[in-house]
Write a protein that holds these residues in place. Structure first.
Motif, mmCIF file in Angstrom:
data_model
loop_
_atom_site.group_PDB
_atom_site.id
_atom_site.type_symbol
_atom_site.label_atom_id
_atom_site.label_comp_id
_atom_site.label_asym_id
_atom_site.label_seq_id
_atom_site.Cartn_x
_atom_site.Cartn_y
_atom_site.Cartn_z
ATOM 1 N N TYR A 84 23.449 15.522 73.390
ATOM 2 C CA TYR A 84 22.842 15.066 74.646
ATOM 3 C C TYR A 84 23.881 14.915 75.754
ATOM 4 C CZ TYR A 84 21.281 11.516 77.968
ATOM 5 O OH TYR A 84 21.019 10.820 79.112
ATOM 6 N N ARG A 85 25.024 14.301 75.457
ATOM 7 C CA ARG A 85 26.010 14.005 76.486
ATOM 8 C C ARG A 85 26.815 15.233 76.916
ATOM 9 N NH1 ARG A 85 25.615 11.096 80.006
ATOM 10 N NH2 ARG A 85 27.855 10.737 80.280
ATOM 11 N N CYS A 86 26.914 16.228 76.056
ATOM 12 C CA CYS A 86 27.702 17.422 76.380
ATOM 13 C C CYS A 86 26.839 18.540 76.949
ATOM 14 C CB CYS A 86 28.453 17.918 75.146
ATOM 15 S SG CYS A 86 29.709 16.771 74.568
ATOM 16 N N ASP B 112 28.062 2.140 77.519
ATOM 17 C CA ASP B 112 29.269 2.937 77.259
ATOM 18 C C ASP B 112 29.482 3.919 78.406
ATOM 19 O OD1 ASP B 112 31.487 4.023 75.999
ATOM 20 O OD2 ASP B 112 30.304 5.405 74.774
ATOM 21 N N PRO B 113 29.730 3.418 79.621
ATOM 22 C CA PRO B 113 29.841 4.325 80.784
ATOM 23 C C PRO B 113 31.042 5.244 80.720
ATOM 24 C CG PRO B 113 30.481 2.091 81.388
ATOM 25 C CD PRO B 113 29.932 2.012 79.989
ATOM 26 N N GLN B 114 32.097 4.865 79.958
ATOM 27 C CA GLN B 114 33.292 5.700 79.866
ATOM 28 C C GLN B 114 33.215 6.718 78.735
ATOM 29 O OE1 GLN B 114 36.310 2.708 79.452
ATOM 30 N NE2 GLN B 114 36.516 2.417 81.668
ATOM 31 N N ASP B 115 32.080 6.795 78.060
ATOM 32 C CA ASP B 115 31.857 7.767 76.981
ATOM 33 C C ASP B 115 32.917 7.675 75.886
ATOM 34 O OD1 ASP B 115 29.475 8.892 77.786
ATOM 35 O OD2 ASP B 115 30.431 10.380 79.070
ATOM 36 N N ASN B 116 33.255 6.447 75.484
ATOM 37 C CA ASN B 116 34.185 6.293 74.368
ATOM 38 C C ASN B 116 33.606 6.818 73.063
ATOM 39 O OD1 ASN B 116 36.298 5.065 75.810
ATOM 40 N ND2 ASN B 116 35.284 3.072 75.722
ATOM 41 N N LEU B 117 32.270 6.766 72.921
ATOM 42 C CA LEU B 117 31.658 7.260 71.698
ATOM 43 C C LEU B 117 31.895 8.753 71.524
ATOM 44 C CD1 LEU B 117 29.939 6.762 69.215
ATOM 45 C CD2 LEU B 117 27.887 7.003 70.626
ATOM 46 N N LEU B 118 31.925 9.504 72.622
ATOM 47 C CA LEU B 118 32.190 10.940 72.521
ATOM 48 C C LEU B 118 33.589 11.218 72.001
ATOM 49 C CD1 LEU B 118 30.569 12.523 75.706
ATOM 50 C CD2 LEU B 118 29.746 12.555 73.354
#
Length: 725
Positions: free
Chosen positions: A435-437, A459-465
Motif C-alpha cells: 500500500y505505501r509503496c 507513523d508519519p515517518q514510515d518507520n514501519l517500511l
C-alpha cells in the motif's frame, strides 16, 4: 422506392436488436431471480439445520464424554486464548474440551464402536494460482469457477469479470463434478498475490497435495528473473509437484499471424521451453522436479482456450479446462502414498467438522496435548499412534481445516483452527508495504487487513517500511484483524507472539546512538539453545521486521573483513534460496545470541532518528558473549559466517558457536522439501583458495587425526585442522 425499402430494413434491424437486448435482459433477470431463490432456500435450510442442531445440543447427556479427555495433565501455558474453562478436575481441561465436543454435535452413541479401519471416500485437493502482478490470476479463477455452458456461451462473451488486486492470499472453496470419473472433487483454491513485496509465500505453499497454476500475460513482455524466482519458491516447498502453465489475454493477440513470432502458438511454446529450462537448472533430479502437466492460452474475455501442443479432444472452453485440471487433481489425490484411492479415515472428517465448530466458538488455537485429546476421542488409538495422528494432521492441513507448521520450531507445538486469519496476520507487513509503496491501480483500501489512514497517522515517518514496529503502531495495525476474532485473542501481545514464532519479528532496542540490536535474557553457551519465551510487552518496546529491511552491507566492511575476523569462516551454499529464508534465519539467531546488530547507524539529531535509517537486508553482526563476535553475510545463494573469539579458549568457543549455528540452519532447511544445503570450509593452505565440502571432501564424523587432502593444492592436513578453519 429504394429509400423506403432501406428504411424498412433499418427499422427491422433496430427491432431485432431491441428484441435481442430485451431477451438478454430477461434471461439475466431470470438467472438472477433463480440464484436469489436458491440462496434464500439454502439459508432457510441452514437455519432449520442450526435449529435442529441446537435442539440436539440441549438434549445431549453429559455421560457421553470420554474419560480419556478429562484425565490429562497439560502443564504448558496457554498463551493464545482467554476462553473461559471452568475446572472440574483441577486443571480445567476436561470441561472445556467436553463443552466444545458437545457443541459440535458429532458424538456417536455411548456404546458405539469407532473402528480404526473404517475409511470413507473423499477427494479434496488444493489448487494454487501463482504468477507476477496483474497477469489476470483473479479473473481466471473467477471465470473457472463460473465456467458452465451458460457462462462460457455467447451470453456473457466480451465482458470481463469485476476484480480488485489481491493482497496477500485469497482463499476460496469449490466443488467440481468430474464427468469422466462420476465423482465429486472438493477444491481449495489459493491465489497468491504476485507483487514483489509479498515475500512470504513459501510459508503457506502446500508441501504436498497441491496443484500449481502458473499464470502469465501473453500480451506483455516477460520478466524471466521474476518467473525463475517464483519457480524456485514453489520447488523449495513442493518436490515432484504438478504445474499447469496458463497464458492469459490471448484475445489481445488476434492480429498476430499464425506461426509468427507473436502468435499464441509460438508464445506458448517459447514460455514452456523457458520454464522447462529453469526447472532443470533449479532441480537436476527429474524425480524431484516440478512436472508440467499442461500448457494453455486462454481469453477470459471470450471464454475460450488454446492448448500447446495441439491435441485431439483439447479443451475449447474454460469449463473444459477446469474439468481437465480437476481430473489431474483427482488423479494425484487417488495416487496419494498415505491415503490412496481417496480413502481417508472417517475420523478425519469428524475432526475437521469439530475444528470448524471450535473456530466459530472463538477457539483459534489448541496446544498439542489438547489437539491429541480431541483426536483420540473420535479415534482412541490415535492417543498411542503418534505417526498416524501426524498423517491425519497433514491431511487436514492440506484441506485447509487447520494450520500446523510441522517441524517449524516453536510453532509445531500448536494447531491453529483459523488458517485464513493466520495468513492475513503473516502478510500484514507485506500488505502495508504494498500500500505505501504505490499500491496498484484499483486497490481497495477497505479490503486491506489494517486501517491504512490510521497507521500512517501514528507513523508519519514510515518507520514501519524500514522494518521498525513500535507498540503504538502495532496497536493500530492489528486493530482490524483483532475485531474479526471476537474472543480467544488477547490483543497486540498475542499477534506479536505469533509473528515472533513464525520468524517474522524480533525485539529491537537502542542501547546508544549508532547501535541497533535485539535484547535477550541470560547468555547461553551456544546458539542452539534459544532463550526467548512468550512475549510480554510494554508501551515503550520496539520490534524489528527483517523482511522489510532494505539496506545493504557497506562495501567498506567487505574490504576489511579478512583482517577484522581471523577465526572461523564457513560457507553454506543452497541449491535454492526461498525469499524469506534469510530473514527467518536472523530471527532464529536472535533468540540464541546476546546481541544481533542489524546495521551501523549514525544518529545526527537524536536516538529516535536512528529508526529512520535503512537496516541491512543481507547481513548482521553477532555477539554471542562479551568476548566473541561474528558476521553473517548473504551473497546470492551463499551464506557466509565469519566468527572469532578473544576468550581464554577461543577455539572451543568458536567450535561451540559454529555447531549451534549449524543446528539452526539444519532445522530451518529441513522445513523446505526441495532445499539442499552444502557446507564448505577453506583449505588451510594460505596459498590455496579452494573450498572443501563437508561430507564429500571431508568426512564430518571422521577421526580428528585422520588425513584430509585438498584436490587443488594436493596438500594434506589433519581432519581437526581443516574443521577449525
Amino acid at each position: 422506392m429504394l429509400a423506403d425499402m432501406m428504411k424498412q430494413v433499418a427499422s427491422q434491424a433496430e427491432r431485432q436488436v431491441r428484441m435481442e437486448q430485451e431477451l438478454r435482459l430477461k434471461l439475466e433477470e431470470e438467472l438472477r431471480s433463480k440464484i436469489e431463490q436458491e440462496r434464500c432456500a439454502e439459508e432457510e435450510r441452514a437455519r432449520q439445520a442450526r435449529a435442529k442442531l441446537e435442539e440436539k445440543h440441549k438434549q445431549q447427556a453429559d455421560d457421553v464424554l470420554s474419560p480419556s479427555l478429562s484425565n490429562g495433565n497439560d502443564s504448558r501455558e496457554r498463551t493464545y486464548t482467554d476462553t473461559p474453562r471452568p475446572s472440574t478436575n483441577g486443571n480445567g481441561h476436561g470441561e472445556w474440551v467436553g463443552t466444545a465436543l458437545r457443541r459440535a454435535g458429532v458424538f456417536p452413541s455411548a456404546g458405539s464402536s469407532r473402528a480404526g479401519e473404517e475409511m470413507v471416500e473423499k477427494f479434496k485437493y488444493t489448487m494454487v494460482f501463482v504468477g507476477t502482478e496483474r497477469v489476470g490470476k483473479t479473473s481466471l479463477m473467477k471465470c473457472l469457477l463460473k465456467g458452465d455452458g451458460l457462462f462460457d456461451g455467447s451470453l456473457f462473451a466480451g465482458t470481463m469479470p469485476e476484480t480488485t488486486p489481491t493482497t496477500g492470499v485469497q482463499v476460496m472453496e469449490h466443488q467440481v463434478s468430474l464427468e469422466s470419473q462420476s465423482v465429486r472433487l472438493d477444491l481449495r483454491l489459493l491465489e497468491m498475490s504476485g507483487y514483489p513485496c509479498y515475500q512470504l509465500h513459501d510459508l503457506f505453499l502446500p508441501d504436498k497435495r497441491g496443484l500449481f497454476i502458473f499464470v502469465w500475460n501473453m500480451a506483455e513482455q516477460l520478466n524471466p528473473v521474476r518467473v525463475k524466482w517464483l519457480l524456485e519458491n514453489i520447488q523449495a516447498k513442493s518436490t515432484g509437484g504438478r504445474l499447469f502453465l496458463i497464458g492469459t489475454h490471448k484475445d489481445e493477440l488476434k492480429g498476430a499471424a499464425e506461426g509468427g513470432p507473436s502468435s499464441p502458438h509460438k508464445l506458448l511454446e517459447e514460455f514452456s521451453q523457458m520454464v522447462q529450462m529453469f526447472l532443470q537448472a533449479i532441480e537436476p533430479n527429474p524425480s524431484l522436479r516440478l512436472q508440467i502437466s499442461g500448457n494453455f492460452g486462454v481469453s477470459c474475455k471470450y471464454r475460450n482456450v488454446q492448448q500447446e501442443p495441439k491435441a485431439k479432444g483439447a479443451p475449447q472452453k474454460l469449463y473444459h479446462l477446469m474439468q481437465l485440471m480437476a481430473n489431474e487433481a483427482w488423479r494425484m489425490s487417488a495416487q496419494d502414498p498415505t491415503y490412496p484411492c481417496g480413502l481417508v479415515p472417517s475420523c478425519s472428517e469428524v475432526l475437521a467438522k469439530n475444528i470448524l465448530e471450535l473456530r466459530e466458538q472463538g477457539v483459534w488455537v489448541l496446544t498439542g496435548l489438547e489437539y491429541k485429546k480431541l483426536a483420540s476421542y473420535f479415534e482412541p488409538r490415535l492417543s498411542r499412534n503418534v505417526e498416524e495422528l501426524g498423517h491425519i494432521t497433514k491431511l487436514l492441513h492440506s484441506w485447509g481445516a487447520l494450520l500446523h507448521f510441522s517441524g517449524s520450531g516453536a510453532l509445531q507445538r500448536f494447531v491453529f483452527t483459523n488458517p485464513e486469519w493466520i495468513m492475513d496476520l503473516a502478510y500484514i507487513f507485506c500488505s502495508y508495504n504494498h500500500y505505501r509503496c504505490g499500491g496498484s491501480p484499483g486497490l481497495d483500501t477497505s479490503s486491506l487487513p489494517f486501517d491504512a489512514a490510521g497507521v500512517h497517522e501514528v507513523d508519519p515517518q514510515d518507520n514501519l517500511l524500514r522494518g521498525v514496529l513500535t507498540i503504538k503502531v502495532a496497536t493500530v495495525l492489528f486493530q482490524r484483524l483483532l475485531t474479526r476474532v471476537k474472543k480467544g485473542v488477547k490483543g497486540v501481545a498475542t499477534c506479536l507472539d505469533m509473528l515472533s514464532k513464525m520468524d517474522l519479528v524480533f525485539r529491537g532496542n537502542l542501547v546508544q546512538p549508532g547501535e541497533t540490536l535485539t535484547t535477550m535474557s541470560p547468555i547461553s553457551p551456544a546458539p542452539s539453545t534459544p532463550r526467548s519465551a512468550n512475549i510480554t510487552i510494554t508501551n515503550g518496546e520496539t520490534f524489528l521486521v527483517p523482511s522489510l529491511f532494505s539496506g545493504l552491507l557497506p562495501v567498506s566492511v567487505h574490504q576489511v573483513l579478512p583482517g577484522l575476523l581471523r577465526g572461523h569462516h564457513k560457507r553454506y551454499v543452497f541449491n535454492i534460496l526461498p525469499s524469506s529464508f534469510f530473514s527467518r534465519c536472523l530471527v532464529r539467531v536472535s533468540r540464541c545470541v546476546q546481541r544481533l546488530f542489524v546495521g551501523n547507524v549514525h544518529c545526527a539529531d537524536s536516538p529516535e532518528s536512528c529508526w529512520r535509517n535503512n537496516f541491512w537486508s543481507d547481513a548482521a553482526w553477532i555477539q554471542d558473549t562479551p568476548s566473541t563476535r561474528g558476521l553473517l553475510r548473504l551473497s546470492g545463494r551463499t551464506l557466509h559466517l565469519y566468527f572469532s573469539s578473544s576468550s581464554t579458549d577461543p577455539q572451543a568457543a568458536s567450535t561451540l558457536f559454529v555447531a549451534g549455528f549449524n543446528n539452526i540452519l539444519s532445522i530451518l532447511t529441513s522445513e523446505y522439501q526441495g532445499l539442499v544445503m552444502s557446507e564448505f570450509v577453506p583449505c588451510p593452505s594460505p596459498a590455496c583458495n579452494h573450498w572443501l565440502e563437508v561430507g564429500k571432501d571431508i568426512q564430518q564424523e571422521a577421526h580428528s587425526g585422520s588425513a584430509v587432502q585438498c584436490s587443488v593444492c594436493n596438500a594434506s592436513f589433519k581432519h581437526i585442522q581443516v574443521m577449525q578453519q
